[in-house]
Design a protein around this motif. Structure first.
Motif, PDB file in Angstrom:
ATOM      1  N   SER A  55     -97.522 -14.850 -48.287  1.00 16.39           N
ATOM      2  CA  SER A  55     -97.351 -16.041 -47.461  1.00 16.39           C
ATOM      3  C   SER A  55     -96.153 -15.889 -46.523  1.00 16.39           C
ATOM      4  O   SER A  55     -96.246 -16.187 -45.320  1.00 16.39           O
ATOM      5  CB  SER A  55     -97.184 -17.272 -48.348  1.00 16.39           C
ATOM      6  N   LEU A  59     -96.124 -15.886 -42.312  1.00  8.89           N
ATOM      7  CA  LEU A  59     -95.343 -16.832 -41.517  1.00  8.89           C
ATOM      8  C   LEU A  59     -94.331 -16.123 -40.626  1.00  8.89           C
ATOM      9  O   LEU A  59     -94.171 -16.473 -39.447  1.00  8.89           O
ATOM     10  CB  LEU A  59     -94.647 -17.819 -42.445  1.00  8.89           C
ATOM     11  N   GLU A 147    -100.370 -24.093 -44.215  1.00 10.41           N
ATOM     12  CA  GLU A 147     -99.243 -23.153 -44.149  1.00 10.41           C
ATOM     13  C   GLU A 147     -98.611 -23.117 -42.772  1.00 10.41           C
ATOM     14  O   GLU A 147     -97.389 -23.073 -42.637  1.00 10.41           O
ATOM     15  CB  GLU A 147     -99.735 -21.743 -44.519  1.00 10.41           C
ATOM     16  N   THR A 152     -94.923 -22.079 -46.656  1.00 16.52           N
ATOM     17  CA  THR A 152     -95.474 -21.834 -47.988  1.00 16.52           C
ATOM     18  C   THR A 152     -95.410 -23.093 -48.836  1.00 16.52           C
ATOM     19  O   THR A 152     -94.340 -23.669 -49.027  1.00 16.52           O
ATOM     20  CB  THR A 152     -94.693 -20.711 -48.682  1.00 16.52           C
ATOM     21  N   GLY A 156    -101.323 -25.588 -48.653  1.00 14.07           N
ATOM     22  CA  GLY A 156    -101.681 -24.633 -47.612  1.00 14.07           C
ATOM     23  C   GLY A 156    -101.883 -23.227 -48.133  1.00 14.07           C
ATOM     24  O   GLY A 156    -102.805 -22.516 -47.716  1.00 14.07           O
ATOM     25  N   THR A 157    -101.042 -22.789 -49.064  1.00 14.40           N
ATOM     26  CA  THR A 157    -101.142 -21.422 -49.574  1.00 14.40           C
ATOM     27  C   THR A 157    -102.356 -21.267 -50.481  1.00 14.40           C
ATOM     28  O   THR A 157    -102.998 -20.216 -50.495  1.00 14.40           O
ATOM     29  CB  THR A 157     -99.846 -21.033 -50.292  1.00 14.40           C
ATOM     30  N   HIS A 172     -90.772 -21.925 -51.532  1.00 11.59           N
ATOM     31  CA  HIS A 172     -91.180 -22.621 -50.319  1.00 11.59           C
ATOM     32  C   HIS A 172     -90.523 -21.963 -49.112  1.00 11.59           C
ATOM     33  O   HIS A 172     -89.332 -21.636 -49.136  1.00 11.59           O
ATOM     34  CB  HIS A 172     -90.768 -24.100 -50.370  1.00 11.59           C
TER      35      HIS A 172
END
Length: 437
Positions: A55, A59, A147, A152, A156-157, A172
């Motif tokens: 994740s 990002l 996400e 995170t 969403g993840t 997070h």
């Protein structure tokens, strides 16, 4: 993140953020050091769990800044939250999911959240204290917790990973979320395998427990089983209404539920499901699978016939007759170009239909109806739940924002000759006022 010496959970099973016996406070400190190192590009003292590492990589590759990700706000595209709830396919099991996770909310430290397949929050429940904390993060109904929106997180993840996820403290991506822990599991449509949404338990980081992951995942699986059974029964009910109508009709037709699943068919190679427009109502419509068709509402679905070339069908109005003359069995009768059907309605739905008729065509907001029914304009959650059920029963005939009968629908209301006999068992303030008037 387990300690470097800990044995990892097999990849086939959801991996809790901490293992039994781990000290959450110490673990949070380790995670914070790992997070700071990763975000600054220096060597980290340990490696985050694979689901978290993946994740973070996504990002960072997209240029996300953990200190500048916007506070989540309700999606401006959502103008009718009730409609979004119905469209999610999860409204049938929201009560079961909330009840199944009651054990983790009874102490007042966690909230239960259900989001749709896009990560938008559709329902929340929990103590006012924790809900207030969630409000400050924008963790509110209508907001996106994908996400890409907030970094995170378990909603969403879980949608990206396609499996249950627990996110603790500095796992997070967004720094302001480090005081939280969250556990989410995707809910799949058992008929298609597609993800419908996520059920999530969130609260202060200190409330983390490794067994929460298994519990949330189990509730998601039970919801899937329940959805499969609910769908089977709803198609059976729709078939009992539609099959006799199809038998009497000339021409090719099909009966489908609100999501396009076929309950009965005559002369059309429709497959198991049709694609329906997002906005659907009685009359003529262009369907991607069939072309120009005439639609008539059924209880919980639609009767669809290939359109006649002369177009006469589309010009015939649909009539909704609300019969309140019986104090025990109020009913609705829907008369359309392709036939008619009658169903009893609950006393609450009878009250709502009467109130909507009084305020047609403008309609009533959820707050208006809450005041009408309970004398308390704040009871909008109860009203929305009832309206979701009513709108499912009267497909395409009741609109939202505000709640009202759709344009072009002829509405007739039959009431007792003596106003004192109008819904005599009702205690709703607006109904009592109507009896006196």
């Amino acid at each position: 993140m387990p300690s470097p010496s800990a044995t990892r959970t097999p990849p086939t099973a959801p991996e809790p953020a901490i293992q039994a016996g781990d000290d959450p406070r110490h673990h949070a400190e380790v995670l914070s050091a790992v997070y700071d190192a990763r975000m600054s590009g220096t060597r980290a003292p340990a490696r985050p769990r694979d689901v978290i590492d993946d994740s973070w990589r996504r990002l960072l590759a997209d240029g996300a800044d953990p200190d500048r990700m916007a506070r989540s706000t309700p999606d401006p595209e959502i103008i009718d939250l009730d409609q979004e709830r119905r469209a999610s396919g999860l409204d049938e099991v929201i009560d079961e999911m909330t009840a199944g996770l009651g054990a983790v909310t009874t102490d007042g430290d966690n909230i239960v959240v259900v989001a749709d397949r896009a990560g938008r929050v559709l329902w929340r429940s929990g103590s006012p204290r924790v809900l207030s904390r969630a409000d400050r993060l924008g963790f509110v109904e209508g907001a996106s917790w994908a996400e890409g929106s907030v970094g995170t997180n378990a909603i969403g993840t879980a949608l990206v990973a396609g499996s249950a996820v627990q996110v603790f403290s500095a796992e997070h991506f967004t720094r302001t979320h480090h005081t939280w822990t969250c556990t989410g599991a995707p809910i799949r449509d058992a008929r298609t395998g597609e993800v419908l949404g996520v059920v999530d338990v969130s609260g202060p980081a200190a409330t983390i427990h490794p067994t929460t992951l298994a519990l949330v995942d189990a509730v998601a699986r039970l919801a899937e089983s329940r959805l499969r059974e609910v769908h089977r029964r709803s198609l059976d009910r729709l078939r009992t209404v539609a099959a006799p109508m199809l038998a009497r009709m000339a021409g090719r037709a099909v009966a489908v539920d609100d999501h396009g699943w076929v309950a009965a068919v005559d002369g059309i190679d429709s497959g198991a499901r049709l694609t329906l427009p997002h906005e659907i109502g009685p009359g003529r419509a262009m369907l991607p699978d069939l072309g120009s068709c005439d639609l008539d509402p059924l209880p919980g679905g639609w009767l669809i016939r290939l359109a006649d070339a002369d177009g006469d069908m589309a010009e015939q109005a649909t009539t909704l007759v609300v019969d309140l003359c019986s104090d025990r069995d109020p009913s609705v009768r829907v008369v359309g170009p392709m036939g008619s059907w009658t169903q009893t309605v609950s006393p609450r739905h009878a009250e709502i239909l009467y109130l909507l008729s009084l305020h047609a065509p403008a309609g009533r907001t959820a707050g208006d109806l809450a005041a009408d029914l309970f004398g308390d304009a704040s009871r909008v959650v109860t009203v929305r739940a009832e309206m979701s059920r009513l709108r499912r029963q009267l497909s395409g005939l009741v609109a939202g924002s505000p709640y009202r009968f759709v344009a072009g629908l002829d509405v007739e209301v039959s009431v007792p000759a003596d106003p004192a006999h109008l819904l005599p068992r009702s205690t709703a303030p607006a109904i009592r006022h109507a009896r006196l008037a």
